[in-house]
Design a protein around this motif. Structure first.
Motif: not given
Length: 642
Positions: A285-286, A517-519, A563-567, A586-589
């Motif tokens: 996910l990006i 990409i690393q994430r 993704l949430a951590v990066a945001l 949607t993604y099960g976080a």
């Protein structure tokens, strides 16, 4: 001047006569002829010509007569018949010649590239097992026993006897180990009700043992718990990757310190290459959003330039290390001069000293040969060949390090722009909302994979490196090519360098240096490699890799959490309740992770950024005296390749 030219001409003529007296091999021409002959045999000229004659003769005549009569009500003329027959014959011959030319040129290259794919799959499988062995060998005593037991218990197909042995090594409880062996027997037979019966009697004792084991090795406790629950087969659906292994490999490149790479990082990098080569597709996910876009773009720009610098530094470091290894191989340096872990700056100095010494020896040998000491001719010729190869490798290293300096300057400019934006930015919290097209978070689902051409390029890169380093002896060689005279065992240093070279091979195609990409890769599960065994053929490893890649479960919950951590932490924003609900449904976080991020204050700490801690090494241009000694030697002994 005329006399000197005449003397040189006589010397050249004498060398040509000496060459004619010996045996001359013209391998390049014969190899090209062999490729052409093989292409002709593959096309099967006789069958192709017979098919062409049948098509151009009866088939064309019948088709022409029938079609012409139906369309015009009369038979075609002889000129029309000759035209169509000639057209068919010429078209067929041109197509036949084109196929032969293609097979003998591009087709041959494609075959060699496909052989490189098979070779790399074969070697990577063995190297992954070798790295596992290095992990065990790096420990001593009880730690070594515990690590080996963990690796045994991670094999889904481990026999019940092996389960008993490994469990006893971990717990020291022979009775509990026997129970775990019985559970494995029940699991293999699908008798999960009997496993429940065992649990009712042994749960308390097992939990007590796990508490004490978890204090020493949480990984061992987790594996034993899977065995106890009869769920060890879940490993076939994927295993967790080592956290931040790509970042550590890149950091080792940046700081010129191979010790930053652990053996677990090496294993994870090799497994990543193995699964991508075998067709694994990694979903990730990006995101895109409106808000602090200038700040986010500046951060991405800085990180990408920093990553390009890292990759260039890895290429330069590997070039100079390859030169040093080659000098050791030909006896111009001792291994003690270039031990494992030596820095690039020191390595450059010692390589330069070795080439200085070689140049001095060549100049002295030129002087001796000019004075009539003919016994120096062969030694001088060998040294000239060594200097030629060394200068070629040195120029490659010089060009690579020159590129490092340019990228280093670009990165510092990007970092300065980032700092200026941070100073000028207003640090009020901006909330991300899940909204219509023009606003809020836009999550993009991306797949990282290698297509056929990229797979061949990656494998060709790795195959060349492995052959140069003599990492394995069972190389997929062509006919009449000698095998390596020696086999370099995989050491800690060579394993770390292999991880770096693997990252270099993958970078142009999947962009490992990009933070997103690393994430994304870190959030996916790695392919289960427990079924790999020493002695498996390349085809068995290929089939195993393809089947295991298909069995991996693609769980997007971790990707959504990353993704949430990066945001929140890197882009200085906060998540709304709507955004949290969207990521969860949607993604099960996990809601617990999202709650922590919601409570995280974006203004408490600045976005993470990484600055350089080590200045890039410098490789000066090749010394003029090296070239001068080579020119003097060539004037006397010529070039063996002529």
């Amino acid at each position: 001047m005329i006399n000197r030219s005449f003397t040189n001409l006589l010397r050249w003529s004498w060398r040509r006569k000496q060459d004619k007296k010996g045996i001359s091999l013209n391998r390049e021409d014969t190899e090209q002829l062999d490729q052409f002959a093989r292409s002709v045999r593959r096309v099967r000229i006789s069958r192709s010509l017979l098919g062409l004659a049948w098509t151009a003769g009866p088939v064309t005549a019948l088709g022409l007569y029938g079609g012409y009569y139906i369309g015009f009500g009369q038979a075609p003329s002889n000129q029309q018949l000759i035209y169509f027959v000639s057209f068919t014959v010429l078209s067929g011959l041109i197509a036949l010649i084109a196929k032969i030319v293609y097979d003998s040129t591009l087709g041959y290259r494609s075959e060699r590239a496909q052989l490189a794919v098979t070779e790399v799959i074969d070697k990577l499988g063995d190297l992954i097992l070798s790295v596992k062995n290095l992990v065990v060998s790096s420990h001593e005593g009880e730690t070594r026993e515990r690590e080996s037991a963990i690796q045994l218990l991670q094999r889904v197909d481990l026999s019940p006897g092996g389960v008993v042995m490994a469990s006893q090594q971990l717990t020291g409880d022979a009775e509990l180990a026997e129970i775990l062996g019985n559970i494995d027997n029940f699991r293999r037979a699908g008798l999960f009700s009997r496993i429940d019966d065992v649990h009712s009697q042994w749960n308390e004792r097992f939990e007590t043992t796990m508490i004490s084991l978890a204090e020493v090795s949480p990984q061992a406790a987790e594996i034993l718990r899977l065995r106890y629950q009869g769920e060890i087969a879940r490993l076939r659906h994927g295993t967790p990757r080592t956290e931040h292994f790509i970042a550590r490999v890149l950091a080792a490149i940046e700081q010129d310190n191979l010790l930053l790479i652990t053996m677990q990082d090496v294993e994870s990098m090799l497994v990543l290459a193995f699964e991508l080569i075998n067709g694994r597709e990694l979903p990730m996910l990006i995101f895109d959003y409106r808000g602090r876009w200038r700040l986010a773009a500046a951060l991405d720009r800085m990180e990408r330039k920093r990553s390009r610098y890292r990759i260039a530094q890895a290429a330069g470091s590997n070039r100079i290390r390859s030169l040093a290894s080659w000098l050791v191989e030909v006896g111009l340096m001792n291994y003690e001069q270039v031990p494992e872990g030596i820095g690039a700056n020191i390595l450059v100095e010692r390589v330069s000293e070795a080439l200085d010494e070689l140049a001095e020896q060549m100049q002295q040998q030129v002087k001796d040969l000019s004075e009539g000491r003919s016994d120096r001719r062969l030694i001088l010729r060998n040294n000239a060949e060594s200097m030629t190869e060394a200068l070629k490798l040195y120029r490659n290293a010089h060009d690579a390090f020159k590129r490092i300096g340019e990228l280093h300057a670009d990165f510092l400019l990007a970092a300065e722009d980032w700092n200026q934006l941070m100073d000028a930015a207003r640090l009020d919290t901006e909330e991300l909302r899940i909204g219509p097209r023009g606003r809020g978070v836009h999550i993009l689902e991306k797949v990282v994979r290698l297509d056929d051409e990229e797979r061949k390029e990656v494998c060709s890169h790795l195959a060349r490196y492995m052959r140069d380093q003599h990492l394995e002896t069972h190389e997929t060689k062509g006919l009449f090519e000698r095998r390596a005279e020696r086999d370099n065992p995989l050491t800690f240093d060579s394993a770390r360098q292999l991880a770096i070279e693997t990252a270099l091979a993958l970078e142009p195609h999947i962009h490992l240096s990009y933070p997103e990409i690393q994430r994304g890769i870190g959030a996916t599960l790695a392919t289960y490699m427990g079924d790999l065994e020493p002695g498996m053929s390349a085809q068995e490893k290929k089939l195993l890799g393809e089947s295991m890649a298909q069995d991996v479960e693609e769980d997007m919950s971790q990707a959504a959490e990353h993704l949430a951590v990066a945001l929140v932490r890197h882009y200085r924003v906060s998540l709304s309740e709507e955004a949290c609900r969207f990521l969860n449904e949607t993604y099960g976080a996990r809601q617990s992770v999202l709650d922590i991020l919601v409570n995280h204050s974006a203004g408490d700490e600045p976005p993470a950024q990484s600055l350089l801690t080590v200045r890039p090494a410098a490789v000066p241009a090749a010394q003029r005296r090296w070239y001068r000694s080579l020119v003097l030697a060539r004037r006397l002994v010529g070039d063996r390749r002529q």
